[in-house]
Design a protein around this motif. Structure first.
Motif, mmCIF file in Angstrom:
data_model
loop_
_atom_site.group_PDB
_atom_site.id
_atom_site.type_symbol
_atom_site.label_atom_id
_atom_site.label_comp_id
_atom_site.label_asym_id
_atom_site.label_seq_id
_atom_site.Cartn_x
_atom_site.Cartn_y
_atom_site.Cartn_z
ATOM 1 N N GLU A 51 9.815 14.840 -11.433
ATOM 2 C CA GLU A 51 10.102 16.236 -11.756
ATOM 3 C C GLU A 51 9.614 17.102 -10.604
ATOM 4 O O GLU A 51 8.644 16.762 -9.923
ATOM 5 C CB GLU A 51 9.437 16.647 -13.073
ATOM 6 N N GLU A 52 10.294 18.224 -10.385
ATOM 7 C CA GLU A 52 9.957 19.076 -9.247
ATOM 8 C C GLU A 52 8.842 20.058 -9.594
ATOM 9 O O GLU A 52 8.761 20.562 -10.714
ATOM 10 C CB GLU A 52 11.196 19.828 -8.765
ATOM 11 N N HIS A 53 7.963 20.285 -8.617
ATOM 12 C CA HIS A 53 6.845 21.218 -8.752
ATOM 13 C C HIS A 53 6.847 22.163 -7.557
ATOM 14 O O HIS A 53 7.266 21.789 -6.462
ATOM 15 C CB HIS A 53 5.514 20.453 -8.795
ATOM 16 N N GLU A 54 6.341 23.345 -7.802
ATOM 17 C CA GLU A 54 6.125 24.298 -6.711
ATOM 18 C C GLU A 54 4.846 23.920 -5.968
ATOM 19 O O GLU A 54 3.776 23.769 -6.597
ATOM 20 C CB GLU A 54 6.001 25.722 -7.251
ATOM 21 N N ILE A 55 4.935 23.732 -4.661
ATOM 22 C CA ILE A 55 3.745 23.433 -3.862
ATOM 23 C C ILE A 55 3.754 24.308 -2.611
ATOM 24 O O ILE A 55 4.764 24.942 -2.276
ATOM 25 C CB ILE A 55 3.677 21.941 -3.454
ATOM 26 N N GLN A 56 2.622 24.316 -1.932
ATOM 27 C CA GLN A 56 2.498 25.063 -0.676
ATOM 28 C C GLN A 56 2.172 24.076 0.433
ATOM 29 O O GLN A 56 1.148 23.378 0.388
ATOM 30 C CB GLN A 56 1.379 26.105 -0.787
ATOM 31 N N THR A 57 3.033 23.951 1.430
ATOM 32 C CA THR A 57 2.710 23.157 2.611
ATOM 33 C C THR A 57 1.968 24.053 3.602
ATOM 34 O O THR A 57 1.878 25.266 3.397
ATOM 35 C CB THR A 57 3.986 22.600 3.270
ATOM 36 N N PRO A 58 1.430 23.514 4.691
ATOM 37 C CA PRO A 58 0.800 24.370 5.702
ATOM 38 C C PRO A 58 1.762 25.373 6.347
ATOM 39 O O PRO A 58 1.324 26.317 7.006
ATOM 40 C CB PRO A 58 0.299 23.351 6.741
ATOM 41 N N VAL A 59 3.077 25.156 6.117
ATOM 42 C CA VAL A 59 4.072 26.016 6.764
ATOM 43 C C VAL A 59 4.755 26.966 5.775
ATOM 44 O O VAL A 59 4.960 28.140 6.073
ATOM 45 C CB VAL A 59 5.138 25.156 7.479
ATOM 46 N N ALA A 60 5.078 26.467 4.574
ATOM 47 C CA ALA A 60 5.868 27.292 3.661
ATOM 48 C C ALA A 60 5.797 26.728 2.244
ATOM 49 O O ALA A 60 5.483 25.549 2.056
ATOM 50 C CB ALA A 60 7.323 27.336 4.117
ATOM 51 N N PRO A 61 6.101 27.549 1.235
ATOM 52 C CA PRO A 61 6.215 27.030 -0.128
ATOM 53 C C PRO A 61 7.502 26.227 -0.274
ATOM 54 O O PRO A 61 8.475 26.424 0.464
ATOM 55 C CB PRO A 61 6.248 28.301 -0.981
ATOM 56 N N MET A 62 7.511 25.315 -1.242
ATOM 57 C CA MET A 62 8.714 24.527 -1.504
ATOM 58 C C MET A 62 8.624 23.910 -2.891
ATOM 59 O O MET A 62 7.547 23.871 -3.499
ATOM 60 C CB MET A 62 8.880 23.416 -0.465
ATOM 61 N N ARG A 63 9.748 23.401 -3.368
ATOM 62 C CA ARG A 63 9.784 22.588 -4.573
ATOM 63 C C ARG A 63 9.870 21.133 -4.134
ATOM 64 O O ARG A 63 10.718 20.769 -3.317
ATOM 65 C CB ARG A 63 10.964 22.959 -5.463
ATOM 66 N N ALA A 64 9.005 20.293 -4.700
ATOM 67 C CA ALA A 64 8.936 18.899 -4.270
ATOM 68 C C ALA A 64 8.694 17.997 -5.481
ATOM 69 O O ALA A 64 8.099 18.420 -6.475
ATOM 70 C CB ALA A 64 7.819 18.717 -3.246
ATOM 71 N N PRO A 65 9.133 16.731 -5.417
ATOM 72 C CA PRO A 65 9.029 15.840 -6.577
ATOM 73 C C PRO A 65 7.635 15.224 -6.749
ATOM 74 O O PRO A 65 6.969 14.864 -5.780
ATOM 75 C CB PRO A 65 10.064 14.759 -6.276
ATOM 76 N N LYS A 66 7.228 15.122 -8.009
ATOM 77 C CA LYS A 66 6.042 14.369 -8.410
ATOM 78 C C LYS A 66 6.426 13.511 -9.609
ATOM 79 O O LYS A 66 7.411 13.796 -10.296
ATOM 80 C CB LYS A 66 4.892 15.306 -8.800
ATOM 81 N N LEU A 67 5.638 12.475 -9.863
ATOM 82 C CA LEU A 67 5.905 11.618 -11.016
ATOM 83 C C LEU A 67 5.846 12.430 -12.305
ATOM 84 O O LEU A 67 4.958 13.269 -12.492
ATOM 85 C CB LEU A 67 4.900 10.473 -11.087
ATOM 86 N N ALA A 68 6.786 12.147 -13.196
ATOM 87 C CA ALA A 68 6.841 12.845 -14.477
ATOM 88 C C ALA A 68 6.208 11.988 -15.572
ATOM 89 O O ALA A 68 6.178 10.759 -15.487
ATOM 90 C CB ALA A 68 8.295 13.147 -14.836
ATOM 91 N N GLY A 69 5.709 12.646 -16.601
ATOM 92 C CA GLY A 69 5.193 11.929 -17.760
ATOM 93 C C GLY A 69 3.772 11.431 -17.584
ATOM 94 O O GLY A 69 3.094 11.736 -16.599
ATOM 95 N N LYS A 70 3.343 10.608 -18.555
ATOM 96 C CA LYS A 70 1.967 10.096 -18.540
ATOM 97 C C LYS A 70 1.819 8.963 -17.533
ATOM 98 O O LYS A 70 2.778 8.331 -17.118
ATOM 99 C CB LYS A 70 1.586 9.609 -19.934
ATOM 100 N N LYS A 71 0.573 8.710 -17.168
ATOM 101 C CA LYS A 71 0.275 7.680 -16.180
ATOM 102 C C LYS A 71 0.598 6.290 -16.727
ATOM 103 O O LYS A 71 0.589 6.052 -17.928
ATOM 104 C CB LYS A 71 -1.184 7.771 -15.760
ATOM 105 N N LEU A 72 0.867 5.364 -15.809
ATOM 106 C CA LEU A 72 1.177 3.986 -16.171
ATOM 107 C C LEU A 72 -0.035 3.272 -16.749
ATOM 108 O O LEU A 72 -1.183 3.660 -16.532
ATOM 109 C CB LEU A 72 1.611 3.206 -14.932
ATOM 110 N N VAL A 73 0.251 2.168 -17.445
ATOM 111 C CA VAL A 73 -0.781 1.209 -17.843
ATOM 112 C C VAL A 73 -0.414 -0.145 -17.244
ATOM 113 O O VAL A 73 0.695 -0.644 -17.457
ATOM 114 C CB VAL A 73 -0.889 1.081 -19.370
ATOM 115 N N PHE A 74 -1.331 -0.721 -16.467
ATOM 116 C CA PHE A 74 -1.202 -2.113 -16.040
ATOM 117 C C PHE A 74 -1.958 -2.967 -17.057
ATOM 118 O O PHE A 74 -3.108 -2.674 -17.381
ATOM 119 C CB PHE A 74 -1.783 -2.325 -14.643
#
Length: 209
Positions: A51-74
């Protein structure tokens, strides 16, 4: 085979061949299993939702993907399944761990449970069961049975080697659970070992017999 993914990446196949060699040391076997664990984790998580999130890079803001949902279980099946864990945690350090203690009765080849501990919300997470050898599949079937009793519905199985008999047995009971493996070998012998295989993964990893 449906629902079976053979990871044929050259690095996986090379490392598997090194592990098969009789003269491979305990230290070397353990290190290779750890490395293959990381590579297999990459494959089994290839389709995780983003899912996309708003983040700030050292240069500019952007929308970028992060894992969605709860963390995995091994969920390693003790004891040999622990050989995968460190490598997989290198790739997914936030994953939770469930421990499933099973041993194979030498006479009946049936799985006997002696320990089970999982995160309280394990049923709400994707659970990846870890068992280096899918031979008779009795341990893998018992582990998934136990996880389903806890309400788990999104499950995957990762193994290093599988026998055709093990795949058939596992999918005869849990047809909806996909398998990732580095190879499917020829058959089982009369003692339930994979042929040509690599011997007992737990014994080779821990230096026991």
């Amino acid at each position: 085979m449906r629902q079976v993914h053979v990871v044929d990446h050259p690095l996986v196949q090379h490392k598997l061949t090194l592990m098969r060699e009789t003269e491979r040391s305990t230290q070397g076997f353990r290190r290779l299993l750890n490395e293959i664990g990381m590579l297999l984790a990459y494959e089994v998580t290839r389709d995780l939702p983003l899912e996309e999130h708003e983040i700030q890079t050292p240069v500019a803001p952007m929308r970028a993907p992060k894992l969605a949902g709860k963390k995995l279980v091994f969920a390693p099946i003790l004891r040999a399944g622990m050989g995968f864990v460190d490598g997989m945690l290198e790739l997914v350090p936030s994953a939770r761990i469930a421990h499933i203690g099973l041993y194979r009765d030498p006479k009946t080849l049936q799985a006997v449970e002696y320990y089970f501990k999982a995160p309280p919300d394990v049923a709400e997470r994707l659970v990846i069961v870890l068992d280096p050898m899918l031979a008779t599949a009795n341990s893998a079937v018992a582990a998934v049975d136990r996880l389903k009793e806890r309400g788990c519905r999104e499950l995957r199985l990762v193994c290093l080697l599988a026998a055709p008999e093990g795949v058939e047995r596992f999918h005869g009971v849990h047809p909806e659970v996909p398998i990732w493996t580095a190879a499917i070998d020829e058959r089982l012998d009369s003692h339930g070992y994979i042929v040509p295989g690599l011997g007992d993964a737990g014994d080779r990893m821990f230096g026991t017999r």
